[in-house]
Write an enzyme that holds these catalytic residues in place. Structure first.
Site, PDB file in Angstrom:
ATOM      1  N   ARG A 125      57.235  32.285  31.472  1.00 18.44           N
ATOM      2  CA  ARG A 125      56.433  33.518  31.285  1.00 18.44           C
ATOM      3  C   ARG A 125      54.951  33.315  31.590  1.00 18.44           C
ATOM      4  NH1 ARG A 125      59.851  33.976  26.746  1.00 18.44           N
ATOM      5  NH2 ARG A 125      61.594  35.321  27.278  1.00 18.44           N
ATOM      6  N   LYS A 147      47.118  38.988  43.860  1.00 12.55           N
ATOM      7  CA  LYS A 147      48.410  39.546  44.283  1.00 12.55           C
ATOM      8  C   LYS A 147      49.360  38.391  44.582  1.00 12.55           C
ATOM      9  CE  LYS A 147      47.301  43.999  46.384  1.00 12.55           C
ATOM     10  NZ  LYS A 147      47.231  44.765  47.643  1.00 12.55           N
ATOM     11  N   GLU A 189      40.883  39.590  59.784  1.00 10.07           N
ATOM     12  CA  GLU A 189      40.584  40.002  58.397  1.00 10.07           C
ATOM     13  C   GLU A 189      39.086  39.874  58.118  1.00 10.07           C
ATOM     14  OE1 GLU A 189      42.736  41.370  56.296  1.00 10.07           O
ATOM     15  OE2 GLU A 189      44.706  40.817  57.064  1.00 10.07           O
ATOM     16  N   LYS A 231      35.500  40.557  49.021  1.00  8.30           N
ATOM     17  CA  LYS A 231      36.813  40.747  48.384  1.00  8.30           C
ATOM     18  C   LYS A 231      36.667  40.684  46.861  1.00  8.30           C
ATOM     19  CE  LYS A 231      41.524  40.435  48.196  1.00  8.30           C
ATOM     20  NZ  LYS A 231      42.784  40.108  48.769  1.00  8.30           N
ATOM     21  N   GLU A 241      44.571  48.055  42.347  1.00 10.52           N
ATOM     22  CA  GLU A 241      44.649  48.925  43.528  1.00 10.52           C
ATOM     23  C   GLU A 241      44.945  50.381  43.168  1.00 10.52           C
ATOM     24  OE1 GLU A 241      46.416  46.993  46.910  1.00 10.52           O
ATOM     25  OE2 GLU A 241      46.742  48.888  47.914  1.00 10.52           O
ATOM     26  N   ARG A 245      40.343  49.349  45.919  1.00 14.81           N
ATOM     27  CA  ARG A 245      40.959  48.186  46.574  1.00 14.81           C
ATOM     28  C   ARG A 245      41.696  48.567  47.857  1.00 14.81           C
ATOM     29  NH1 ARG A 245      43.825  42.928  43.751  1.00 14.81           N
ATOM     30  NH2 ARG A 245      44.430  41.906  45.692  1.00 14.81           N
ATOM     31  N   ASN A 249      42.816  47.698  53.025  1.00 12.86           N
ATOM     32  CA  ASN A 249      43.934  47.953  53.948  1.00 12.86           C
ATOM     33  C   ASN A 249      43.478  48.586  55.258  1.00 12.86           C
ATOM     34  OD1 ASN A 249      45.838  46.939  52.153  1.00 12.86           O
ATOM     35  ND2 ASN A 249      46.040  48.911  51.103  1.00 12.86           N
ATOM     36  N   HIS A 252      45.648  48.409  58.307  1.00 11.86           N
ATOM     37  CA  HIS A 252      46.965  47.931  57.879  1.00 11.86           C
ATOM     38  C   HIS A 252      48.068  48.972  58.015  1.00 11.86           C
ATOM     39  CE1 HIS A 252      44.643  44.552  56.527  1.00 11.86           C
ATOM     40  NE2 HIS A 252      45.670  43.956  55.966  1.00 11.86           N
ATOM     41  N   HIS A 256      51.010  47.406  59.820  1.00 16.16           N
ATOM     42  CA  HIS A 256      52.331  47.217  59.210  1.00 16.16           C
ATOM     43  C   HIS A 256      53.416  47.892  60.042  1.00 16.16           C
ATOM     44  CE1 HIS A 256      50.564  46.336  54.968  1.00 16.16           C
ATOM     45  NE2 HIS A 256      50.595  45.269  55.718  1.00 16.16           N
ATOM     46  N   HIS A 269      50.293  38.443  61.139  1.00 12.16           N
ATOM     47  CA  HIS A 269      49.771  39.593  60.392  1.00 12.16           C
ATOM     48  C   HIS A 269      48.396  40.036  60.923  1.00 12.16           C
ATOM     49  CE1 HIS A 269      48.927  42.283  57.132  1.00 12.16           C
ATOM     50  NE2 HIS A 269      47.851  41.589  56.793  1.00 12.16           N
TER      51      HIS A 269
HETATM   52  N1  GLY Z   1      45.170  42.017  51.092  1.00 12.47           N
HETATM   53  C1  GLY Z   1      44.791  43.187  50.443  1.00 12.47           C
HETATM   54  C2  GLY Z   1      44.586  43.042  48.973  1.00 12.47           C
HETATM   55  O1  GLY Z   1      44.506  41.943  48.466  1.00 12.47           O
HETATM   56  O2  GLY Z   1      44.515  44.022  48.276  1.00 12.47           O
END
Ligand code: GLY
Length: 379
Positions: A125, A147, A189, A231, A241, A245, A249, A252, A256, A269
């Site tokens: 956990r 993330k 990026e 960032k 997000e 946030r 994107n 993206h 994507h 990517h």
């Molecule tokens: N790569 C986009 C984010 O971390 O939200």
């Protein structure tokens, strides 16, 4: 060359703030930095065979004395970013006696960081985590912001958690062995940060791109650190997000769709994002009145990171369908991050699909020739 001192970039997180240390050679002092985090019952380095071959010696040297250390290697291909790998890692942790006071250190690119991050979030956990990103895209993006996750056969990153690390160690020197294609893909990026948040970074990239492509230490460290600062600022304000946030994107939604339409085989990517940023630039011109000069600067800079894999022979309609299947879509509405000017971005969910389709139809020819003037899309 003498490098600048490691500056701690603080990242705010609901689960505990942490810092990103970015400095050339920081891995040699990893020991000191990890020791500052406190005592651990054991340290588990999780990495891929390729990364360990390139950096293992140095990383082992930088690890604190006096802890039981274990190195677990696993495949870091996108196809291995799945729950089976999380299970393998978790079982290896059990076998080597990792308890709740164990520390996991993820050493590698985006796949390693995401998978190990998710393993750290779920093993017993939650055990503590240090991220040591070794690719450009992981250093400037995926290792910062918490993330984590894995893919399912049904789609990418469908299972995961927000699980911030205790520390991120970014050593631009680690990029020395990074293949050129991966390096250039990571630069997409970096350009993104300039477009969405920092006209000065964008201008630095315009004037310094040749040095960056030569991997000039000073230029590279500057753009990596600046990207991390941006960032950190964004995720510090909106970790989950729910708004801001999303600007990360930029490029993206298009990117994507290209990745998905080519089953994640044609593009790295960042390469798909590079195409996506040119398209988003043009869509911004159509929808938010981004000045033609700004679009032209975005396209010119993106093109300088090198040749991109060809745009797929896929109809605009199919690409549009792929966009609708994206998890960014909400209530059937496509969401686009657009930049009204360089250094500013916001999310739009009311973009006429005809315009998007038109850009998808025209993009391959449009961006293949010199941009003298921007015409309107015929939609
Ligand atoms: N790569 C986009 C984010 O971390 O939200």
């Amino acid at each position: 060359m003498k490098s600048t001192p490691a500056k701690a970039v603080k990242v705010r997180s609901a689960s505990g703030d942490y810092v990103v240390l970015c400095q050339r050679g920081i891995l040699e002092r990893a020991e000191r930095e990890i020791a500052r985090l406190g005592r651990f019952s054991s340290i588990h380095i999780l990495t891929s065979p390729k990364v360990w071959k390139a950096l293992g010696k140095e990383i082992r040297r930088g690890m604190p004395e006096g802890f039981a250390k274990h190195v677990h290697q696993f495949d870091d291909a996108e196809e291995a970013k799945n729950l089976q790998t999380v299970e393998k890692i978790s079982r290896a942790l059990v076998r080597t006696g990792a308890d709740r006071k164990a520390l996991l250190v993820a050493v590698g690119g985006g796949v390693v960081g995401d998978v190990v991050g998710f393993a750290a979030a779920s093993y017993l956990r939650g055990v503590q985590l240090v991220q040591v990103p070794t690719t450009l895209v992981a250093q400037v993006d995926s290792a910062v912001g918490g993330k984590t996750g894995v893919n399912l056969p049904e789609g990418k990153n469908l299972v995961g958690a927000f699980y911030p690390p205790r520390l991120v160690l970014v050593d631009p020197k680690a990029l020395g062995t990074l293949p050129d294609r991966e390096f250039r893909s990571g630069l997409a990026e970096v350009i993104k940060y300039g477009v969405i948040a920092d006209p000065k970074l964008f201008a630095f990239l315009e004037s310094g791109m040749d040095a960056i492509l030569r991997r000039d230490a000073r230029a590279l460290e500057h753009v990596i650190r600046r990207s991390i600062e941006i960032k950190a600022r964004v995720v510090g304000k909106d970790e989950r997000e729910s708004g801001l946030r999303e600007i990360l994107n930029f490029g993206h939604t298009f990117g994507h769709a290209l990745e998905s339409a080519t089953r994640y085989r044609r593009f790295q990517h960042g390469e798909a994002v590079a195409w996506g940023m040119m398209c988003a630039g043009l869509l911004g011109h159509e929808v938010t009145g981004t000045p033609a000069d700004a679009v032209s600067r975005i396209v010119t800079l993106v093109r300088r990171i090198g040749p991109l894999p060809e745009w797929p022979e896929t109809s605009a309609k199919r690409l549009l369908q792929a966009m609708h299947a994206d998890k960014k879509t909400r209530e059937g509405k496509l969401r686009f991050v657009l930049a009204p000017r360089i250094g500013e971005a916001e999310t739009f969910d009311d973009v006429p699909e005809k315009k998007v389709e038109c850009i998808l139809r025209c993009a391959p020819q449009f961006f293949a020739r010199p941009l003298k003037a921007l015409g309107k899309c015929d939609a």
